[in-house]
Write an enzyme that holds these catalytic residues in place. Structure first.
Site, PDB file in Angstrom:
ATOM      1  N   HIS A  62     126.481 -26.703  69.431  1.00 49.12           N
ATOM      2  CA  HIS A  62     125.929 -25.435  68.930  1.00 49.12           C
ATOM      3  C   HIS A  62     126.449 -24.285  69.781  1.00 49.12           C
ATOM      4  CE1 HIS A  62     123.080 -26.491  72.108  1.00 49.12           C
ATOM      5  NE2 HIS A  62     122.468 -25.330  72.018  1.00 49.12           N
ATOM      6  N   ASP A  66     125.464 -22.170  77.025  1.00 52.63           N
ATOM      7  CA  ASP A  66     125.559 -23.292  77.977  1.00 52.63           C
ATOM      8  C   ASP A  66     126.253 -24.503  77.367  1.00 52.63           C
ATOM      9  OD1 ASP A  66     123.132 -23.347  76.413  1.00 52.63           O
ATOM     10  OD2 ASP A  66     122.365 -24.966  77.681  1.00 52.63           O
ATOM     11  N   HIS A 142     117.034 -27.006  66.361  1.00 49.67           N
ATOM     12  CA  HIS A 142     117.096 -26.076  67.482  1.00 49.67           C
ATOM     13  C   HIS A 142     117.050 -24.656  66.919  1.00 49.67           C
ATOM     14  CE1 HIS A 142     117.507 -25.291  71.656  1.00 49.67           C
ATOM     15  NE2 HIS A 142     118.758 -24.889  71.646  1.00 49.67           N
ATOM     16  N   ASP A 210     121.004 -29.802  71.726  1.00 54.15           N
ATOM     17  CA  ASP A 210     119.605 -29.620  72.134  1.00 54.15           C
ATOM     18  C   ASP A 210     118.733 -29.818  70.897  1.00 54.15           C
ATOM     19  OD1 ASP A 210     121.021 -28.734  74.335  1.00 54.15           O
ATOM     20  OD2 ASP A 210     120.201 -26.721  74.332  1.00 54.15           O
TER      21      ASP A 210
HETATM   22 ZN   LIG Z   1     121.418 -25.947  75.977  1.00 57.60          ZN
END
Ligand SMILES: [Zn+2]
Length: 312
Positions: A62, A66, A142, A210
């Protein structure tokens, strides 16, 4: 056959406690696949002694920074090092425009072909199928469109029974290994089962980061040898996990237990945890064969995958 994963970053969005943002290398024999590419991934590839040039595909889960802020640096270094071999990049659709704009604004014309493949998050989708591997996307839950990735080896050739090897003509051996019966010159048929044994079961690895708990995830990753699942928080911060659409260690372990995986690797740890023991303890209470992923460590993927330190 060498099949293993090397986590290069185990931290969540804020780099801290010596942990880097998400990135992993999956190695299958001589092929390297990069999964996520947080800031600084190229330095960590170097530290791990992994060649940039051997990376043939990159999978981005995604577009939170990060997980992807390292991609431009990596592409630029590949270019400067004179890469000519094509690179395949799988990720959310907007990633293509982000890369194109940066290349254009910096007047960079990559020396190598970059093939972009958009990954949707509506349903699992086969992203790659070759003679060794099938890669499938896993839609996650997410705050922006996100997918995990399932890497499943193809079954290998059927080993020949040693006592029959010499009775099979050389030019028929590959057909027999592929599962065909042997037809002798006189027309007699020897069934394949008499000549071969079953190959070892193909190994599988799933990467899930995530995500908040997803109702279908356990069924999609059922029986994989090794599951990497994010565990940003402990249950103590379950409300924060819910609000940010992340998982607790207990939720990650619940997926592992429901899916009956071989072993669970936790990662994507919040910067607030200096000591990760509470996350590990919480997960092991639900799924004992759990480990904390360590940056730069190699985790074999196979029927005997078990979390290091769990005695399995
Ligand atoms: Zn992340």
């Amino acid at each position: 056959m060498r099949f293993e994963v090397i986590p290069l970053g185990t931290g969540a969005a804020l780099p801290a406690q010596g942990r880097s943002p998400s990135a992993q290398v999956l190695r299958l024999e001589d092929a390297l696949y990069l999964i996520d590419c947080g800031e600084g991934t190229q330095e960590r590839l170097r530290m791990a002694g992994l060649s940039f040039m051997r990376i043939s595909r990159v999978f981005i889960s995604h577009l939170h920074g990060d997980h992807c802020f390292g991609i431009m640096g990596l592409l630029s270094t590949m270019h400067l090092l004179g890469r000519t071999r094509e690179l395949h990049l799988h990720g959310p659709q907007p990633l293509k425009a982000i890369i194109d704009l940066q290349l254009q604004a910096s007047g960079t014309w990559l020396r190598f072909p970059l093939h972009f493949h958009a990954v949707g998050d509506d349903a699992p989708q086969v992203l790659l199928e070759d003679e060794r591997l099938t890669v499938t996307s896993l839609p996650l839950r997410h705050r922006v469109p996100t997918t995990g990735f399932l890497f499943r080896q193809k079954p290998g050739p059927r080993p020949l029974r040693p006592e029959h090897v010499n009775s099979i003509p050389h030019y028929r051996r590959s057909a027999v290994k592929a599962g065909h019966d042997l037809v002798r010159d006189d027309g007699t048929v020897v069934p394949n089962a008499a000549l071969t044994t079953d190959p070892p079961p193909p190994a599988a690895y799933a990467y899930c980061s995530d995500t908040a708990p997803h109702p279908h995830l356990a069924s999609w990753v059922r029986g994989v040898d090794l599951l990497y699942h994010e565990a940003t928080f402990t249950t103590h911060l379950a409300a924060r996990a819910r609000e940010t659409l992340h998982s607790t260690a207990a939720q990650a372990a619940t997926v592992a237990r429901e899916a009956g995986v071989g072993a669970l690797l936790l990662g994507h740890f919040s910067s607030r945890y200096k000591d990760l023991t509470p996350l590990l303890d919480e997960a092991r209470a639900i799924f004992p064969d759990t480990a904390l992923s360590e940056e730069g460590r190699c985790y074999p993927i196979g029927p005997r995958s078990s979390a290091p330190g769990t005695g399995g």
